[in-house]
Design a protein around this motif. Structure first.
Motif, PDB file in Angstrom:
ATOM      1  N   GLY A 213      45.965  37.483  36.754  1.00 22.09           N
ATOM      2  CA  GLY A 213      44.747  37.203  37.498  1.00 22.09           C
ATOM      3  C   GLY A 213      43.726  38.309  37.430  1.00 22.09           C
ATOM      4  N   GLU A 214      44.192  39.554  37.449  1.00 22.42           N
ATOM      5  CA  GLU A 214      43.250  40.672  37.392  1.00 22.42           C
ATOM      6  C   GLU A 214      42.570  40.746  36.026  1.00 22.42           C
ATOM      7  N   ASP A 215      43.305  40.401  34.966  1.00 26.45           N
ATOM      8  CA  ASP A 215      42.678  40.344  33.636  1.00 26.45           C
ATOM      9  C   ASP A 215      41.576  39.288  33.620  1.00 26.45           C
ATOM     10  N   ALA A 216      41.839  38.145  34.257  1.00 30.09           N
ATOM     11  CA  ALA A 216      40.840  37.082  34.314  1.00 30.09           C
ATOM     12  C   ALA A 216      39.601  37.545  35.077  1.00 30.09           C
ATOM     13  N   HIS A 240      36.682  31.012  38.974  1.00 28.00           N
ATOM     14  CA  HIS A 240      37.971  31.567  38.563  1.00 28.00           C
ATOM     15  C   HIS A 240      38.134  33.000  39.086  1.00 28.00           C
ATOM     16  N   ALA A 241      37.062  33.768  39.052  1.00 26.99           N
ATOM     17  CA  ALA A 241      37.138  35.127  39.577  1.00 26.99           C
ATOM     18  C   ALA A 241      37.353  35.121  41.085  1.00 26.99           C
ATOM     19  N   ALA A 242      36.713  34.180  41.773  1.00 24.19           N
ATOM     20  CA  ALA A 242      36.898  34.069  43.223  1.00 24.19           C
ATOM     21  C   ALA A 242      38.349  33.731  43.557  1.00 24.19           C
ATOM     22  N   LEU A 243      38.968  32.845  42.780  1.00 23.05           N
ATOM     23  CA  LEU A 243      40.382  32.534  43.001  1.00 23.05           C
ATOM     24  C   LEU A 243      41.255  33.763  42.787  1.00 23.05           C
ATOM     25  N   GLY A 244      40.901  34.559  41.777  1.00 23.12           N
ATOM     26  CA  GLY A 244      41.658  35.785  41.533  1.00 23.12           C
ATOM     27  C   GLY A 244      41.595  36.731  42.721  1.00 23.12           C
ATOM     28  N   ALA A 245      40.420  36.842  43.322  1.00 22.32           N
ATOM     29  CA  ALA A 245      40.289  37.703  44.499  1.00 22.32           C
ATOM     30  C   ALA A 245      41.126  37.179  45.658  1.00 22.32           C
ATOM     31  N   LEU A 246      41.136  35.872  45.846  1.00 27.42           N
ATOM     32  CA  LEU A 246      41.984  35.293  46.894  1.00 27.42           C
ATOM     33  C   LEU A 246      43.459  35.560  46.619  1.00 27.42           C
ATOM     34  N   GLU A 247      43.854  35.460  45.362  1.00 31.41           N
ATOM     35  CA  GLU A 247      45.246  35.750  44.981  1.00 31.41           C
ATOM     36  C   GLU A 247      45.632  37.156  45.420  1.00 31.41           C
ATOM     37  N   ARG A 248      44.720  38.095  45.253  1.00 24.67           N
ATOM     38  CA  ARG A 248      45.004  39.494  45.602  1.00 24.67           C
ATOM     39  C   ARG A 248      44.886  39.758  47.097  1.00 24.67           C
ATOM     40  N   GLY A 249      44.469  38.749  47.858  1.00 22.65           N
ATOM     41  CA  GLY A 249      44.303  38.939  49.295  1.00 22.65           C
ATOM     42  C   GLY A 249      43.015  39.640  49.651  1.00 22.65           C
ATOM     43  N   ASP A 250      41.952  39.388  48.873  1.00 26.56           N
ATOM     44  CA  ASP A 250      40.652  40.024  49.111  1.00 26.56           C
ATOM     45  C   ASP A 250      39.604  38.943  49.390  1.00 26.56           C
ATOM     46  N   PRO A 251      39.620  38.339  50.591  1.00 25.41           N
ATOM     47  CA  PRO A 251      38.680  37.256  50.891  1.00 25.41           C
ATOM     48  C   PRO A 251      37.231  37.694  50.902  1.00 25.41           C
ATOM     49  N   GLU A 252      36.965  38.964  51.229  1.00 24.00           N
ATOM     50  CA  GLU A 252      35.582  39.438  51.248  1.00 24.00           C
ATOM     51  C   GLU A 252      34.977  39.382  49.846  1.00 24.00           C
ATOM     52  N   ARG A 253      35.749  39.839  48.855  1.00 23.35           N
ATOM     53  CA  ARG A 253      35.270  39.786  47.479  1.00 23.35           C
ATOM     54  C   ARG A 253      35.118  38.330  47.023  1.00 23.35           C
ATOM     55  N   ALA A 254      36.076  37.508  47.375  1.00 25.77           N
ATOM     56  CA  ALA A 254      36.020  36.094  47.001  1.00 25.77           C
ATOM     57  C   ALA A 254      34.783  35.425  47.582  1.00 25.77           C
ATOM     58  N   LEU A 255      34.493  35.698  48.831  1.00 25.00           N
ATOM     59  CA  LEU A 255      33.318  35.118  49.481  1.00 25.00           C
ATOM     60  C   LEU A 255      32.018  35.626  48.870  1.00 25.00           C
ATOM     61  N   ALA A 256      32.008  36.889  48.471  1.00 25.61           N
ATOM     62  CA  ALA A 256      30.804  37.435  47.833  1.00 25.61           C
ATOM     63  C   ALA A 256      30.532  36.727  46.513  1.00 25.61           C
ATOM     64  N   ILE A 257      31.578  36.454  45.733  1.00 24.48           N
ATOM     65  CA  ILE A 257      31.421  35.716  44.478  1.00 24.48           C
ATOM     66  C   ILE A 257      30.929  34.307  44.765  1.00 24.48           C
ATOM     67  N   TYR A 258      31.510  33.672  45.782  1.00 16.86           N
ATOM     68  CA  TYR A 258      31.097  32.320  46.152  1.00 16.86           C
ATOM     69  C   TYR A 258      29.619  32.288  46.518  1.00 16.86           C
ATOM     70  N   ALA A 259      29.206  33.247  47.326  1.00 17.73           N
ATOM     71  CA  ALA A 259      27.809  33.280  47.776  1.00 17.73           C
ATOM     72  C   ALA A 259      26.840  33.517  46.626  1.00 17.73           C
ATOM     73  N   ASP A 260      27.234  34.354  45.682  1.00 15.32           N
ATOM     74  CA  ASP A 260      26.328  34.724  44.594  1.00 15.32           C
ATOM     75  C   ASP A 260      26.255  33.696  43.466  1.00 15.32           C
ATOM     76  N   TYR A 261      27.366  32.973  43.242  1.00 13.97           N
ATOM     77  CA  TYR A 261      27.427  32.167  42.018  1.00 13.97           C
ATOM     78  C   TYR A 261      27.871  30.722  42.181  1.00 13.97           C
ATOM     79  N   ILE A 262      28.582  30.370  43.255  1.00 16.39           N
ATOM     80  CA  ILE A 262      29.293  29.094  43.300  1.00 16.39           C
ATOM     81  C   ILE A 262      28.682  28.090  44.262  1.00 16.39           C
ATOM     82  N   GLN A 263      28.215  28.512  45.396  1.00 18.32           N
ATOM     83  CA  GLN A 263      27.759  27.564  46.418  1.00 18.32           C
ATOM     84  C   GLN A 263      26.614  26.696  45.868  1.00 18.32           C
ATOM     85  N   PRO A 264      26.452  25.494  46.406  1.00 19.62           N
ATOM     86  CA  PRO A 264      25.501  24.536  45.824  1.00 19.62           C
ATOM     87  C   PRO A 264      24.075  25.050  45.665  1.00 19.62           C
TER      88      PRO A 264
END
Length: 439
Positions: A213-216, A240-264
């Motif tokens: 996941g970290e490689d991804a 995919h990067a947001a899922l990787g952050a969730l895998e590592r237990g880093d919801p703050e990073r995952a949410l930042a990716i979501y806000a910047d790139y994924i949300q509608p």
């Protein structure tokens, strides 16, 4: 002088410029890279009677869910190819027309037959492949194997440095469980043409499925800046990067990716990706025990109301149900289940009973009826593959069952499922859950 496409097949155009722009447009289309529409448009301007350029432009409209434009453009291609086109081109246009007009089963049959005669016609060969291809959305339980079989059957027709074929051959093996071979092939495809969103996407899948996941995450972080935000896979690759952050237990990073790139509000992705990426990310975030910021579910629900209101597209049905259940719209889930059940009774839903079952299970999970969720989902767990999409996308359904087992006191079954998952793909998240059960 006979004009040829990028794989050496003859084209019914006498214009050097039209042929050159067509080759460029097809390569851009098949790498999901910006500029395909412009190149194909210029090819048409150079030769208004170039049927395959019109057909490719129709395919691009269809990918972007611009169905009225797609149907109009493919109708033009059909009219032209009837009076000016060779046998391969007439078959090519007919297959794209079937796919665009929603005759997916016929399109799949014709595409496979076409590939047996003209295997290097890559726009047609591409149709059955990928997580959103005709095989994936056929309702078949063995579509992963079918894609591998198709690629291996025609591998002898492609050079080892054919960036498109190497990428899709590799991704097919990844999704079918041969991750080591799949990662090697997708890495080669990526190296051959790095400006290729499909290759970056396939390689990130290979890394994720191999437990890297970290490689991804690193791949996406380094590659995404070169891909224009108008690219239709931009938000999904970031997912995919947001899922990787969730895998590592880093919801703050995952949410930042979501806000910047994924949300509608920020993505230019295809509606099917936007609906599925938002639904599955927010569901995972919440189910894993993290807070979903106020307004995110509502924004996903508002966006989704513009699309997929009619039941019958299983992959979308499941994600629409996740969103409706999360915002408490029980009636919407029940309407969809009723419509899907009617389709099953009429014999028109190839994916079968697993689709309404997942929708009902999502509602039970959202209402914290974990025993009910297990009762609904466990009997159909092996059939989830029928909804299509990728393994990473369908994992949200298995997570639902796993968490429902854990929360309903079924520790033995939950450990057995985790044992199997950890054997297939090492995961920090699954390891945490396993340790929690063992405590």
């Amino acid at each position: 002088m006979t004009q040829l496409d990028s794989r050496g097949l003859p084209l019914s155009t006498t214009s050097d410029r039209a042929a050159e722009l067509y080759r460029e447009g097809i390569d851009l289309l098949l790498s999901n890279w910006p500029g395909a529409a412009e190149a194909l448009g210029e090819a048409i301007a150079a030769d208004a009677d170039f049927a395959l350029a019109h057909a490719a432009r129709a395919r691009l409209h269809a990918i972007r869910a611009e169905l009225a434009d797609a149907k109009a453009r493919i109708a033009t291609a059909e009219e032209i190819v009837a009076r000016r086109g060779n046998e391969r081109e007439r078959s090519h246009v007919e297959i794209l027309s079937l796919a665009i007009r929603g005759h997916s089963s016929k399109a799949l049959q014709r595409a496979l037959a076409h590939a047996d005669t003209w295997p290097r016609d890559i726009l047609i060969l591409s149709l059955p492949l990928g997580a959103f291809g005709l095989f994936a959305f056929s309702g078949m339980a063995d579509h992963n194997q079918a894609r591998v079989d198709l690629c291996e059957r025609h591998a002898r027709h492609f050079d080892a440095d054919d960036w498109w074929f190497v990428t899709y051959r590799g991704w097919s093996h990844v999704e079918n469980g041969n991750v080591t071979l799949g990662r090697a092939l997708t890495q080669r495809g990526y190296d051959l043409r790095t400006n290729n969103a499909n290759a970056a996407h396939a390689l990130s899948h290979a890394m994720y499925e191999g437990g890297a996941g970290e490689d991804a995450e690193k791949l996406v972080a380094n590659w995404l800046p070169r891909y224009d935000r108008t690219g239709i896979l931009h938000g999904h690759i970031a997912w995919h990067a947001a899922l990787g952050a969730l895998e590592r237990g880093d919801p703050e990073r995952a949410l930042a990716i979501y806000a910047d790139y994924i949300q509608p509000s920020v993505t230019a992705g295809m509606p099917v990706n936007v609906v599925s990426d938002t639904a599955s990310f927010l569901w995972r975030l919440q189910a894993y025990g993290h807070r979903v910021p106020t307004g995110l579910w509502a924004a996903a629900a508002t966006y989704s109301k513009q699309y997929f209101q009619k039941a019958g597209f299983p992959f979308a049905d499941v994600h629409m149900a996740l969103i409706a259940a999360a915002v408490g719209d029980r009636a919407a889930v029940e309407r969809r289940v009723q419509a899907l059940t009617g389709m099953i009774e009429a014999g028109t839903l190839a994916a079968g009973p697993v689709v309404p079952a997942i929708c009902r299970a999502a509602l039970s999970f959202a209402e914290e009826d974990y025993v009910g969720c297990v009762r609904i989902l466990e009997p159909v767990a092996t059939e989830v593959v029928r909804i299509g999409g990728s393994g990473a996308q369908r994992e949200v359904i298995e997570d639902m069952l796993l968490l429902a087992l854990m929360r309903s006191g079924e520790a033995v079954k939950a450990r057995a499922l985790l044992d199997r998952r950890l054997h297939c793909r090492p995961s920090p998240r699954d390891t945490r859950w396993y340790n929690l059960l063992a405590a």
